[in-house]
Design a protein around this motif. Structure first.
Motif, PDB file in Angstrom:
ATOM      1  N   ASN A   1       0.839  -1.186   0.000  1.00  0.00           N
ATOM      2  CA  ASN A   1       0.000   0.000   0.000  1.00  0.00           C
ATOM      3  C   ASN A   1       0.886   1.253   0.000  1.00  0.00           C
TER       4      ASN A   1
ATOM      5  N   GLN B   1       0.085   4.398  -0.091  1.00  0.00           N
ATOM      6  CA  GLN B   1      -0.357   5.448   0.824  1.00  0.00           C
ATOM      7  C   GLN B   1       0.206   5.214   2.219  1.00  0.00           C
ATOM      8  N   GLU B   2       0.146   3.952   2.616  1.00  0.00           N
ATOM      9  CA  GLU B   2       0.659   3.574   3.925  1.00  0.00           C
ATOM     10  C   GLU B   2       2.159   3.866   4.019  1.00  0.00           C
ATOM     11  N   LEU B   3       2.843   3.543   2.930  1.00  0.00           N
ATOM     12  CA  LEU B   3       4.284   3.758   2.894  1.00  0.00           C
ATOM     13  C   LEU B   3       4.620   5.242   2.978  1.00  0.00           C
TER      14      LEU B   3
ATOM     15  N   GLU C   1       2.847   7.534   4.306  1.00  0.00           N
ATOM     16  CA  GLU C   1       2.583   7.979   5.674  1.00  0.00           C
ATOM     17  C   GLU C   1       3.737   7.618   6.595  1.00  0.00           C
ATOM     18  N   ARG C   2       4.356   6.502   6.311  1.00  0.00           N
ATOM     19  CA  ARG C   2       5.488   6.053   7.111  1.00  0.00           C
ATOM     20  C   ARG C   2       6.673   7.010   6.991  1.00  0.00           C
TER      21      ARG C   2
ATOM     22  N   GLU D   1       9.405  -4.467  -0.736  1.00  0.00           N
ATOM     23  CA  GLU D   1       8.786  -3.155  -0.871  1.00  0.00           C
ATOM     24  C   GLU D   1       9.657  -2.227  -1.703  1.00  0.00           C
TER      25      GLU D   1
ATOM     26  N   THR E   1      -1.906   9.995  -2.924  1.00  0.00           N
ATOM     27  CA  THR E   1      -2.343   9.921  -1.538  1.00  0.00           C
ATOM     28  C   THR E   1      -3.676  10.634  -1.312  1.00  0.00           C
TER      29      THR E   1
END
Ligand SMILES: [Zn+2]
Length: 106
Positions: free
Chosen positions: A2, A4-6, A8-9, A45, A69
């Motif tokens: 994901n 978007q998740e990345l 955000e990380r 990833e 995003t």
């Protein structure tokens, strides 16, 4: 993975990190970058990310990232090239605009 998740990380340094990330040529470089920024990134990833960045590595700007995003200003609708309607929206998955009225992409 994901994206978007990345993203955000990446946290508040994401602007700088993305700029560097698009210059990475290999997954190994990307992993090194992640490591330097204390970001957890698996080899898998990194590989996926490289594949994602490569097709538009020259042009990936922060506005593109925002499109991915969903965070940016995407209120300026393009005029449909088929019917002229402005009832359109940008689909970041297709990387195309879609017309709500005639359902054509452009
Ligand atoms: Zn249309």
């Amino acid at each position: 993975m994901n994206i978007q998740e990345l993203v955000e990380r990446l946290g508040e340094n994401r602007e700088e990190i993305v700029k560097k990330a698009v210059q990475c040529k290999t997954a190994a470089e990307l992993m090194k970058l992640a490591e330097n920024n204390r970001i957890k990134l698996t080899e898998e990833e990194a590989g996926q990310l490289i594949a994602l960045l490569r097709p538009r590595d020259v042009e990936l700007s922060l506005s593109d990232l925002d499109a991915v995003t969903g965070g940016g200003d995407e209120k300026v609708n393009k005029e449909c090239t088929w019917c002229g309607s402005r009832n359109t929206y940008f689909n970041p998955d297709l990387y195309k605009n879609i017309c709500e009225d005639c359902r054509m992409t452009f």
